[in-house]
Design a protein around this motif. Sequence first.
Motif, PDB file in Angstrom:
ATOM      1  N   GLY A  63       1.045  37.707  47.537  1.00 47.90           N
ATOM      2  CA  GLY A  63       0.734  36.358  48.133  1.00 47.90           C
ATOM      3  C   GLY A  63       0.775  36.656  49.590  1.00 47.90           C
ATOM      4  O   GLY A  63       1.491  37.727  50.144  1.00 47.90           O
ATOM      5  N   PRO A  81      -6.608  37.121  45.360  1.00 48.83           N
ATOM      6  CA  PRO A  81      -5.663  36.088  45.045  1.00 48.83           C
ATOM      7  C   PRO A  81      -6.036  35.101  44.263  1.00 48.83           C
ATOM      8  O   PRO A  81      -6.596  33.779  44.891  1.00 48.83           O
ATOM      9  N   ASP A 108      10.194  34.317  46.054  1.00 49.87           N
ATOM     10  CA  ASP A 108      10.320  33.264  46.946  1.00 49.87           C
ATOM     11  C   ASP A 108      11.659  32.228  46.705  1.00 49.87           C
ATOM     12  O   ASP A 108      12.118  31.654  47.598  1.00 49.87           O
ATOM     13  N   LEU A 118      -1.267  32.636  40.187  1.00 48.61           N
ATOM     14  CA  LEU A 118      -0.261  33.380  39.506  1.00 48.61           C
ATOM     15  C   LEU A 118      -0.491  33.902  38.034  1.00 48.61           C
ATOM     16  O   LEU A 118      -0.292  34.805  37.709  1.00 48.61           O
ATOM     17  N   GLU A 159      -7.024  27.745  40.651  1.00 48.37           N
ATOM     18  CA  GLU A 159      -6.578  29.124  40.454  1.00 48.37           C
ATOM     19  C   GLU A 159      -6.420  29.189  39.058  1.00 48.37           C
ATOM     20  O   GLU A 159      -6.111  28.213  38.274  1.00 48.37           O
TER      21      GLU A 159
END
Length: 287
Positions: free
Chosen positions: A15, A108, A133, A111, A226
């Motif tokens: 990321g 990107p 994170d 996930l 995404e």
Amino acid sequence: MIIKPLRKAVFPVAGLGTRFLPATKAMPKEMLTVVDKPLIQYAVEEALAAGIEQVIFVTGRGKSALEDHFDVSYELEATMKARGKSMALIDGIRQKPGSPVYVRQQEPLGLGHAVWCAREIVGDEPFAVLLPDELMVGGFMKQMVAAYDRLGGNVIGALEVPDSETDKYGIISPGKQDGRVTEVTALVEKPARGTAPSNLMIPGRYILQPEVMTILDGQKPGAGGEIQLTDAMAQLIGRQPFHGFTFDGQRYDCGDKGGYIEANLALALARDDIGPRVRAFAQTLLG
Ligand code: G1P
């Protein structure tokens, strides 16, 4: 049912960290420190404490500081040795040869796509996913592994959040609950306000069966355009055991500036060396 032991963990670290600019312009967000340790090291230590043997980083351009962090630092070690300094703080960061393994996520795309990039290394084994994170104090993955060893199948984190936050996360439709374990009957990624099936969100901790990789092979983009891990996991429900596990410990969302400062404050206050000083300063500051 045969429960295969969990040996591998995937850390998506590709990321861009735009929420932390300018700090993350030239530095990976996973290298942000809480007190004196980078976020990635907390996550790797959490996995190792849970018995993980193979660490897999899904990385990208501009992330080489992560590789260096887990490697030998000859200059540093030689200088410290020559000066008779203790190596305690850097001993143990370096992993056994062959771990970590690095694969790149070139674009990107989400996930789900990041996790899928590790499919060749994961192979035909269950695997964990940890999002660095989120800093977990109290050994989240170790508790999840204990639940997995009983339940098999897929075990994901499950934590309660207020109604106002359900649109930020993957959300669980809960079935039967038994202590810290909740049956998962459906999953939805970032439901619109007022439509969430519950307040149980998925924190960034997962134990998954390798079949999720096959589903990800053909996974179409979902929420936010995404490729979502949540959408692929949802398709395993009904085919394999699928449970949520509620952690006994503390979660700090260090992907958020407020959460990051809270983590620094909480972990600093808990330390014997600097805790008393930080406490006295905070008290003065707050009047
Ligand atoms: C990701 C997942 C989401 C999960 C969250 C935890 O979202 O897609 O299901 O609840 O991590 O942090 P992201 O934060 O990448 O938008």
